[in-house]
Design a protein around this motif. Structure first.
Motif, PDB file in Angstrom:
ATOM      1  N   UNK A 205       0.811  -1.221   0.000  1.00 29.21           N
ATOM      2  CA  UNK A 205       0.000   0.000   0.000  1.00 29.21           C
ATOM      3  C   UNK A 205       0.843   1.270   0.000  1.00 29.21           C
ATOM      4  N   UNK A 206       0.218   2.340  -0.446  1.00 26.39           N
ATOM      5  CA  UNK A 206       0.858   3.649  -0.452  1.00 26.39           C
ATOM      6  C   UNK A 206       1.214   4.091   0.959  1.00 26.39           C
ATOM      7  N   UNK A 207       0.340   3.808   1.930  1.00 25.16           N
ATOM      8  CA  UNK A 207       0.598   4.262   3.307  1.00 25.16           C
ATOM      9  C   UNK A 207       1.865   3.610   3.865  1.00 25.16           C
ATOM     10  N   UNK A 208       2.005   2.308   3.712  1.00 26.55           N
ATOM     11  CA  UNK A 208       3.192   1.622   4.230  1.00 26.55           C
ATOM     12  C   UNK A 208       4.444   2.052   3.468  1.00 26.55           C
ATOM     13  N   UNK A 209       4.346   2.119   2.146  1.00 24.76           N
ATOM     14  CA  UNK A 209       5.494   2.509   1.338  1.00 24.76           C
ATOM     15  C   UNK A 209       5.947   3.933   1.661  1.00 24.76           C
ATOM     16  N   UNK A 210       4.986   4.834   1.855  1.00 21.72           N
ATOM     17  CA  UNK A 210       5.331   6.218   2.186  1.00 21.72           C
ATOM     18  C   UNK A 210       6.012   6.300   3.548  1.00 21.72           C
ATOM     19  N   UNK A 211       5.513   5.552   4.510  1.00 23.37           N
ATOM     20  CA  UNK A 211       6.152   5.540   5.828  1.00 23.37           C
ATOM     21  C   UNK A 211       7.565   4.975   5.749  1.00 23.37           C
ATOM     22  N   UNK A 212       7.731   3.895   5.016  1.00 23.43           N
ATOM     23  CA  UNK A 212       9.057   3.300   4.875  1.00 23.43           C
ATOM     24  C   UNK A 212      10.006   4.265   4.166  1.00 23.43           C
ATOM     25  N   UNK A 213       9.511   4.918   3.127  1.00 25.86           N
ATOM     26  CA  UNK A 213      10.344   5.879   2.401  1.00 25.86           C
ATOM     27  C   UNK A 213      10.748   7.045   3.287  1.00 25.86           C
TER      28      UNK A 213
END
Length: 185
Positions: free
Chosen positions: A169-177
């Protein structure tokens, strides 16, 4: 959901900046290297959430659910998918297992049944008819394990369906980034 990620990132950045400013004002004579190292260590761990913990969420659903922040973020993700009843039910079952009083257990079991188990329940979970009937019979004399089969089914559903989508998901990927960028500083 990107709004949630952006607001969390802004809050984390603001907290990092405030902490960094306080430290810099204390030792203005420090060199640039020590200030950057200080900033980097602050950025990688803020208010209990760090890159290492977040990266471990991808190890297993169990690891994700054992994290206070992971749980909240996963819940927010499930709400976007209109399947938050699964995590709510799983959490209610975890709390239910801790009840010691038989009166409270009986009362709570009936509430759980009405809210999640019975056909056409407001937050009906996806379980088979046989499991539903076993629970219907068990709530007459409830025990701490009367929802275990349904909880296992819901967990497996989240593990095989929602959890892999969460990791992409965008939410997890954005947090990881956002946290991996902080580590690079």
């Amino acid at each position: 959901m990107p709004g949630l990620v952006a607001s969390q990132s802004r809050e984390l950045q603001q907290l990092n900046t405030n902490t960094e400013n306080k430290k810099m004002s204390k030792d203005r004579g420090g060199n640039l290297t020590s200030r950057l190292q200080s900033r980097s260590s602050q950025s990688t761990k803020t208010d209990g959430l760090c890159f290492e913990e977040m990266s471990q969420w991808s190890d297993s659903l169990e690891r994700l659910l054992s994290s206070k922040y992971g749980m909240k973020i996963f819940q927010a993700f499930l709400k976007t998918e209109y399947s938050d009843e699964n995590i709510e039910f799983w959490l209610v079952c975890e709390d239910y297992k801790k009840i010691k009083s038989s009166f409270r257990m009986s009362s709570k079991a009936k509430k759980i049944f009405k809210l999640y188990i019975q056909a056409e329940a407001p937050k009906e979970i996806n379980i088979d008819h046989k499991t539903r009937e076993v629970i219907r019979n068990n709530i007459n004399a409830p025990t701490t394990v009367c929802f275990n089969d349904a909880q296992r089914i819901v967990y497996e559903l989240m593990e095989k369906d929602s959890y892999p989508r969460f990791l992409k998901s965008d939410i997890y990927q954005a947090l990881m980034d956002s946290t991996s960028e902080s580590v690079k500083l």
